[in-house]
Write an enzyme that holds these catalytic residues in place. Structure first.
Site, PDB file in Angstrom:
ATOM      1  N   ARG A   1       2.718  -1.731  11.064  1.00  0.00           N
ATOM      2  CA  ARG A   1       2.649  -2.934  10.436  1.00  0.00           C
ATOM      3  C   ARG A   1       3.871  -2.688   9.256  1.00  0.00           C
ATOM      4  O   ARG A   1       3.670  -1.846   8.534  1.00  0.00           O
ATOM      5  CB  ARG A   1       1.569  -3.475   9.959  1.00  0.00           C
TER       6      ARG A   1
ATOM      7  N   TYR B   1       0.855  -1.164  -0.025  1.00  0.00           N
ATOM      8  CA  TYR B   1      -0.001   0.030  -0.067  1.00  0.00           C
ATOM      9  C   TYR B   1       0.790   1.210   0.010  1.00  0.00           C
ATOM     10  O   TYR B   1       2.120   1.221  -0.061  1.00  0.00           O
ATOM     11  CB  TYR B   1      -1.051   0.028   1.283  1.00  0.00           C
TER      12      TYR B   1
END
Length: 825
Positions: free
Chosen positions: A680, A632
Site C-alpha cells: 500500500r 507511517y
C-alpha cells in the site's frame, strides 16, 4: 443526421432513456433544474439532493410583494448567464430597472455551438416559456456518441443531446430582454463594479473567466485559478456530425484529440485539444489562426471527410479552473464563469451559467432582502457547482492522460472514455445502451448474467472469487496488541458478508511500532495464536473468502490516543519513544520528536518485519500487504516532505526507496512463494513538494520489479497540512494511472461507495480490485446485498448456509392493493 423537432413540439425522450418525470412544483414562478424525483436519486450528498427544493420555513414572496421590489440591477457581461438573469428578474418584477453592459457588438461571439441538458431545458421551460419555445425551434437533437479508436468506430446510444448555435442563443436572449424592457448597452464596457455597486441595488458580475469584477475584489472573493496541461482551440465545420464524436490522432509529435458535435443542420463545433508539449512540438505555438485551422483540418481530415474547418477569432487556450471562496461582496454577486468554471469536455459552462441565473432570480423572489437572497443563492448553488467541478476535473485529467489509455482494447477504451467523469456509470450506461454495455462485459470476461465485480481474479496461487476487498480499518480495540473477540466478530462478519478478500487493520511489528495502545500486533506468540483463531474461523465458516494481513510500523505517528479520544494527539501518559526517517514531529509542538534511525536501528526494524512475516505465514493468512502509506514509518522514507536524510537512504527517489525495498525483499524471501504480497502506497501527499503522481508510478514500478503482485493505491495522510481533493472515488485516478502505465494489478480505494462504482472502475480498466471501508462498517454483508440488488446468485457471492433464508429482502407493507372498481353515491 441530427434532427430538429417539429415547430412547437415537445422534445422526444432519447432512445434507451426513461421519459423525463414531470418537473417539481415551481418556486415563485421559476423552476430550478437538475433535480430528479426522490425515487430516482441514488447518489450525491444530502446537500446536493436538496438543492433547489423549497425548505420548510423558508419565506417566499408573493407576486405583489415581489413586484414592489423596484430594484435597480446592473449586469456586467452580455453572455447567456447575464442575459438570462436580466430577463428573469425583469419578467418577475416589471418595475425593475435593469441594464446589461456588454463590451462587444450584439453579433460578436466566440465559440460556435452550445449544448444544453434536458434538466436545464426543463428549468427554462418553467421559468420563461417564451425563451423555451424559441430555443426549441432551433435545437438539433441526437442520441449517439461515436468514439474512434485506431480506425475503429464504436457507437454508444441513448445519451440525449440538444444543441444550437451560440450566436442564435444570444439573439434569442437579446430579443427577450428587449421585449421585457431590459436596457442592453453593446460596445460599452461596464463602469467599475464599485461605481455600479454605489448606484444600483444589485450588481451581477457575469463577466466571464477573466472577470475584472472578481479581480477588483479579490480580497473578498478569494479566487483560486488553476491552469491545466492541455491547449485547445474552438473551430467549426460546415456540415453536421451525426453524433457526438471523439477522435484521436496519434501523430509524430504526440496524441491529439477532436471533440465534435452538431449545433445546426449544416454546422458542427470542433474542438481540437492536446498536451502543451505536443502543441509546441507540432508548431502550433508559432502558427497564426489560419495556419492552426488548416493544420487541424489536415490532421483530422478523415473525421472531416476532407472538408475544411473555419475559425472565428479562434486562439489556443489553456483551460483555467476558477474557484472562489465567496461569490458575493456587498450587493455584488458573481455568476457563471466569473464564479466558477468546469472543463468543456462535460459541456457545463453555459449550463451552469443558466442554472445560476435561475437560482439567483428565485432567491431574490423568495428571500426578504438582498443579503439573504445572495447568501441563499450561494448556499444553493455551491454544492451543485462543486459536484460538477469534481466531475469536470476527472474528465479533464482523463484527457490529459489520454495517451496512457490508447493500448486498451477498443470497447474498454470507449467505456473508459464514456465513464471518465464518474457521472456516467456502468448501471446508467446499461439503461442507455444495453447492447454496448453487454459487449464491453463480454470483452472483460463476464460470464452471462455475472456483473463485473463477481468475476474471479488471481494473484500468484490465490484466486479471489470476486473483486471486492474489505479495506484495512484500524479498530483500536486490542489489549497489549492481542486481537480479541471484537476482532473475531468484526472480521468474521465481513468474511461471512461475501467479500473476496478481507484485510486486517495495520498489524504492528513491535510495541513501539503501534499507533495507539489499542492497535494489534504480531510480535508475540500470544498475538499469533489470537490471529490464528481469526483465520481459522474465516477459512472454516466462509470457504472461498481469503483473509490478508497488513504489516506496518507507525513511525512518527505513533504513541497517540485512540481515534475517538483524539486522533493523532499524543498520550497523556505512558508514551513510548518514536523512530522515523528524520527527526521531524508529525505536528511541531504537539507530537513528540522521533529519533532518526541509524544503521543499527534500520536493521532492527527490518528484523521486526521479518519476524512478523514468519508469524503471519504460520497464522494461515492468504495474502500479505506491506504498509508504505499514510505517513507511517516506511511511508516516511518515501516522501520528500518527511525524509530529510543525507545518507544513502535520503535525497533522490531511488535512495528514499532503498529501505522500504530492503524490508520488502526480506519479507518476500520469508513469505511462502505461492502466496501473494501487495504494497500500500500514498500516491500523492496532497501537499506542495511532496510525492507526485509521477513519483507514485516509479515507486510502484520499483516494488513490482522486486516481486509485488499488486499495488494498493491510497493517498495522503502523510503531513497534517495536506489539502485533499475529496469526492466520490477521488483516489482512483492514481490507481488508474499506475495500472495503465505499468500493467501491474492495482487495488483502488477511497470513497468507492456503490456496487455501480465498483463495476464501472473494473470495466474501464482503472482497477483490478476495489477496497471499501465505510460501506463495510455500515453493512457487513455489503457484497451479498450488492449481488442481490443485481439479481446475481452465482458462486462468487454465496450466502452462508445458516443465512440463506435471509438472502432476499424482507417484505414490507403492501402498496399494491386493488383499487376500488365501483363508486357508490
Amino acid at each position: 443526421m441530427p434532427r430538429r423537432p417539429p415547430r412547437g413540439s415537445a422534445p422526444a425522450p432519447a432512445q434507451g432513456l426513461r421519459p423525463r418525470t414531470p418537473a417539481p412544483q415551481s418556486r415563485a414562478g421559476l423552476e430550478f433544474p437538475g433535480r430528479a424525483p426522490q425515487s430516482a436519486r441514488t447518489s450525491g450528498s444530502p446537500a446536493e439532493q436538496r438543492v433547489g427544493v423549497p425548505q420548510p420555513g423558508r419565506p417566499t414572496a408573493t407576486a405583489p410583494e415581489a413586484r414592489r421590489r423596484a430594484l435597480r440591477v446592473a449586469v456586467i457581461g452580455g453572455g447567456p448567464g447575464g442575459l438570462y438573469a436580466a430577463a428573469l428578474l425583469k419578467r418577475l418584477g416589471p418595475e425593475r430597472d435593469i441594464t446589461v453592459w456588454e463590451r462587444n457588438a450584439p453579433d460578436d461571439t466566440f465559440g460556435f455551438g452550445v449544448v444544453l441538458s434536458d434538466e436545464t431545458l426543463g428549468g427554462i421551460e418553467h421559468a420563461d416559456p417564451v425563451i423555451y419555445r424559441a430555443l426549441q425551434d432551433e435545437f438539433v437533437r441526437w442520441d449517439d456518441i461515436d468514439i474512434v479508436h485506431r480506425g475503429r468506430t464504436l457507437t454508444s446510444g441513448g445519451h440525449g443531446f440538444a444543441a444550437l448555435g451560440r450566436r442564435r442563443l444570444l439573439e434569442i436572449l437579446h430579443g427577450r430582454c428587449e421585449s421585457l424592457g431590459v436596457r442592453l448597452r453593446f460596445r460599452t464596457p461596464a463602469p467599475p463594479a464599485a461605481e455600479l455597486a454605489a448606484a444600483y441595488d444589485l450588481v451581477i458580475a457575469a463577466d466571464g473567466v477573466h472577470s475584472l469584477t472578481r479581480e477588483a475584489h479579490a480580497d473578498t472573493f478569494a479566487p483560486r485559478v488553476t491552469t491545466h496541461r492541455c491547449r485547445y482551440i474552438w473551430l467549426a465545420a460546415d456540415f453536421a456530425f451525426d453524433a457526438f464524436r471523439f477522435e484521436i490522432a496519434e501523430t509524430e509529435h504526440g496524441v491529439m484529440q477532436l471533440h465534435g458535435y452538431p449545433y445546426a443542420l449544416d454546422a458542427s463545433t470542433v474542438i481540437v485539444e492536446m498536451r502543451e508539449e505536443v502543441w509546441r512540438a507540432a508548431g502550433f505555438d508559432t502558427a497564426d489562426e489560419q495556419e492552426s485551422t488548416d493544420l487541424c483540418s489536415k490532421i483530422f481530415a478523415e473525421a472531416l471527410g476532407g472538408r475544411g474547418l473555419r475559425s472565428n477569432s479562434s486562439s489556443w487556450i489553456a483551460f483555467r479552473t476558477v474557484v472562489n471562496d465567496r461569490w458575493s461582496h456587498g450587493n455584488t454577486v458573481l455568476l457563471g464563469d466569473a464564479a466558477h468554471t468546469a472543463h468543456f469536455s462535460i459541456g457545463s459552462g453555459t449550463k451552469l451559467a443558466v442554472e445560476d441565473a435561475l437560482a439567483l432570480a428565485a432567491c431574490v423572489e423568495e428571500q426578504p432582502d438582498l443579503p439573504a437572497a445572495l447568501a441563499a443563492y450561494e448556499t444553493e448553488r455551491r454544492p451543485v457547482v462543486e459536484s460538477t467541478q469534481r466531475a469536470a476535473a476527472a474528465s479533464l485529467r482523463w484527457f490529459e492522460e489520454l495517451a496512457g489509455y490508447l493500448d486498451q482494447p477498443p470497447r474498454q477504451f470507449a467505456f473508459n472514455l464514456l465513464t471518465r467523469s464518474r457521472r456516467v456509470t456502468h448501471d446508467n450506461l446499461r439503461l442507455r445502451d444495453p447492447a454496448f454495455t453487454d459487449a464491453v462485459e463480454r470483452d472483460f470476461g463476464c460470464p452471462p448474467g455475472t456483473p463485473p465485480m463477481f468475476t474471479p481474479f488471481s494473484l500468484r496461487g490465490l484466486t479471489l472469487r470476486n473483486r471486492v476487498v474489505v479495506s484495512p480499518m484500524d479498530m483500536y480495540s486490542a489489549v497489549d496488541g492481542v486481537p480479541g473477540d471484537f476482532h473475531l466478530v468484526h472480521l468474521g462478519a465481513r468474511a461471512l458478508g461475501g467479500a473476496g478478500l478481507v484485510m486486517t487493520e495495520m498489524v504492528c511489528v513491535s510495541a513501539e511500532g503501534r499507533i495507539t495502545p489499542g492497535c494489534t500486533g504480531l510480535y508475540t506468540p500470544e498475538q499469533g495464536a489470537a490471529w490464528r483463531r481469526v483465520t481459522d474461523f474465516v477459512h472454516h465458516h466462509s470457504p472461498g473468502t481469503a483473509i490478508g494481513v497488513q504489516l506496518g510500523h507507525s513511525g512518527r505517528k505513533g504513541s497517540t490516543k485512540l481515534m475517538w479520544e483524539g486522533i493523532d494527539k499524543p498520550l497523556d501518559e505512558g508514551n513510548w519513544p518514536l523512530a522515523a526517517a528524520s527527526p521531524l514531529p508529525y505536528r511541531p509542538g504537539v507530537n513528540q520528536v522521533p529519533h532518526a534511525l541509524d544503521r543499527a536501528g534500520l536493521t532492527d526494524i527490518r528484523e521486526q518485519f521479518a519476524a512478523a512475516t514468519r508469524r503471519a505465514a504460520h497464522c494461515g493468512f492468504d495474502l500479505l500487504e506491506l504498509h508504505c502509506a499514510h505517513g507511517y514509518l516506511l511511508s516516511g522514507f518515501l516522501s520528500p516532505l518527511t525524509n530529510r536524510r543525507t545518507d544513502a537512504y535520503g535525497g533522490s527517489l531511488e535512495n528514499r526507496l532503498r529501505f522500504p525495498l530492503e524490508v520488502f525483499d526480506t519479507m518476500r524471501g520469508i513469505w511462502p512463494d505461492d502466496r501473494p504480497m501487495t504494497v500500500r502506497i500514498s500516491a500523492t501527499d496532497w501537499a506542495r513538494g511532496g510525492t507526485t503522481a509521477e513519483d507514485a508510478v516509479e515507486i510502484a514500478r520499483a516494488f513490482a520489479a522486486h516481486g509485488a503482485d499488486a499495488i494498493d493505491v491510497s493517498t495522503g495522510q502523510v503531513v497534517p497540512d495536506e489539502q485533499p481533493e475529496y469526492g466520490r472515488s477521488y483516489q482512483t485516478p492514481y490507481a488508474d494511472r499506475i495500472r495503465n502505465a505499468l500493467g501491474i494489478p492495482v487495488i483502488a480505494v477511497g470513497a468507492i461507495s456503490s456496487w455501480d462504482d465498483v463495476n464501472s472502475l473494473l470495466l474501464a480498466g482503472r482497477a483490478d480490485l476495489c477496497a471499501l471501508a465505510r460501506p463495510h462498517l455500515y453493512d457487513p454483508h455489503w457484497t451479498l446485498h450488492a449481488a442481490a440488488d443485481q439479481d446475481y446468485a452465482g458462486a462468487a457471492a454465496l450466502w452462508p448456509d445458516p443465512y440463506r433464508a435471509g438472502s432476499r429482502k424482507p417484505p414490507t407493507g403492501r402498496a399494491d392493493a386493488p383499487k376500488p372498481r365501483l363508486t357508490l353515491s
